[in-house]
Design a protein around this motif. Sequence first.
Motif, PDB file in Angstrom:
ATOM      1  N   ILE A   1       0.859  -1.181   0.000  1.00 37.94           N
ATOM      2  CA  ILE A   1       0.000   0.000   0.000  1.00 37.94           C
ATOM      3  C   ILE A   1       0.896   1.232   0.000  1.00 37.94           C
TER       4      ILE A   1
ATOM      5  N   GLN B   1      -4.926  11.005  -1.979  1.00 38.24           N
ATOM      6  CA  GLN B   1      -5.481   9.657  -2.127  1.00 38.24           C
ATOM      7  C   GLN B   1      -6.765   9.500  -1.329  1.00 38.24           C
TER       8      GLN B   1
ATOM      9  N   GLU C   1     -10.918   4.844  -0.661  1.00 47.03           N
ATOM     10  CA  GLU C   1     -11.210   3.683  -1.511  1.00 47.03           C
ATOM     11  C   GLU C   1     -10.070   3.333  -2.459  1.00 47.03           C
ATOM     12  N   GLU C   2      -9.081   4.233  -2.567  1.00 45.11           N
ATOM     13  CA  GLU C   2      -7.946   3.957  -3.446  1.00 45.11           C
ATOM     14  C   GLU C   2      -6.803   3.259  -2.722  1.00 45.11           C
ATOM     15  N   ARG C   3      -6.958   3.046  -1.452  1.00 44.73           N
ATOM     16  CA  ARG C   3      -5.877   2.409  -0.690  1.00 44.73           C
ATOM     17  C   ARG C   3      -5.937   0.888  -0.905  1.00 44.73           C
ATOM     18  N   HIS C   4      -5.368   0.461  -1.993  1.00 45.15           N
ATOM     19  CA  HIS C   4      -5.294  -0.971  -2.263  1.00 45.15           C
ATOM     20  C   HIS C   4      -3.846  -1.317  -2.621  1.00 45.15           C
ATOM     21  N   ARG C   5      -3.549  -2.562  -2.578  1.00 48.27           N
ATOM     22  CA  ARG C   5      -2.167  -2.997  -2.779  1.00 48.27           C
ATOM     23  C   ARG C   5      -1.746  -2.847  -4.247  1.00 48.27           C
TER      24      ARG C   5
END
Length: 376
Positions: A86, A94, A97-101
Motif C-alpha cells: 500500500i 489519495q 477507496e484507493e488504498r489498495h495494494r
Amino acid sequence: MASSVLLLSAAGLFVGYLSQLKYLNLGFGRDHVLLVVLDPARSGYKRGQLALPFRELMARLESIPGVHSASIMGASPIQGAGAGRIVSVEGYPQRPEERHRIAVNWVAPKYFETLGIPLLAGRDFTFQDEQRARVLIVNQSFARHYFAADSPIGRHVTVDGDAKAYEIVCVVADAKYIEIRESPPRPMYFNMFQEGKIASQFAMRTTGDPAAVASDVRRMVRESVKNVPISRVLTLTDQVDASIVPERLIATLSALFGALGSLLAGIGVYGLLAYTVARRTNEIGIRMAPGATQRGIVRMVLRDALVTAGAGLALGVPLVYWCRGFAARLNPDLPVANASPVIFAGVVMLALALLAAYLPARRAARVDPMEALRHE
C-alpha cells in the motif's frame, strides 16, 4: 452442413484468439531470454549472505559468449501472483477507496535492459545505490495515474506507512506483469541490493538461442554458488506460452472437430450428389439429346451443391450467433462480435461443397445421351 458451419466458426474464433495472444505486444521482449531459478532455501545460506555471491554470479553470467546482459528478479513476467504494498504518493490526494495494494518487484541493475523494457525517463538502478537514499522505479501507467502530465522523477513514495520515503529515479514503459490477459498494471520496482531482499531468479538476454548457453549457465552456477541448487531452467518464451495452455487446448480441439465436421459434410455432399446424378441419368440423357451442353449439365450439378451449402449456411449462421453468449461466458475476452470466423466458415463450406460436387458433375457431363436414354 449447419453443424460444420458452427464447428468451423468456433475453430476460427478460438484459433484467432490464440494467435492474438501469441503475438500480443507484452511490453517486454520474450525472445532470447533464459530464466534460471535457484532455490536458496535448500542451500543453508541466509538471504543476506547471498548478496555478494549473486552479484559476482551476475558478472560471470555476462561473460559467457552469447550472453548480452544478465540480471536478477523476485518475480519474472507472467509468472503469476507477486507481492503487493500500500503506497502514499507525494502530492497525490489519495481517497480511502484507493488504498489498495500495488504489485511490487525486487530487481537488480540491468533488469529492464535484459527484459527489453524501455527506459522512458531517468536512470536504471546501480550497485552504488546501496550507499544512497532509497530509490524506486515506476512504469508509465503509475506516472500517468499519480502525476498526470507532471514528471515523477525526484518525487517521493511512502510504502506501507514507512517513515522513510523512496525517491522515483526512473519511468519505464508499460509491460504485462502478472497475467498475459490483464491490462498493464502499475507495479513498483525496488533495487534488491539496496533493500537487502535478495531474489533468486536470474535472467539472461542472449544473442542467439537461449538453450545454447544453458549448459554454461549451469556450470557457472555450480562454480559460483555450489550449495544453491537449480530449481528450473527455461526460456521466457516457454513461460509465456505456458500461461496460455488452456487457450491452446481449446483452439486445438475446436480446429480438430471443425476439420472432422467439414470432412464428414464434404463426404455427405459428395455421396448425395453422386447418388442424385446416378438417379437422374435418364433425365440427363433427355436434356442432352436436344442439345444441352456439358457445361450446362455441370452447372446443374454445381447448382444443387450450392443449394445444399446455402441451406446449411441459412441454418448454421443463426446457430453460430445464438451460441455467442455461451462462448462469451466461457471466456469474456473472446472477440465474439467479430464476423470473420463466420465468414471463414461460410467460404470454407461453399468451397467444400463445390469440391465435393466436382466428380459427380464431371461424371454427369460425360454421360452418353443414347446410353442414358436406355438407362433404367
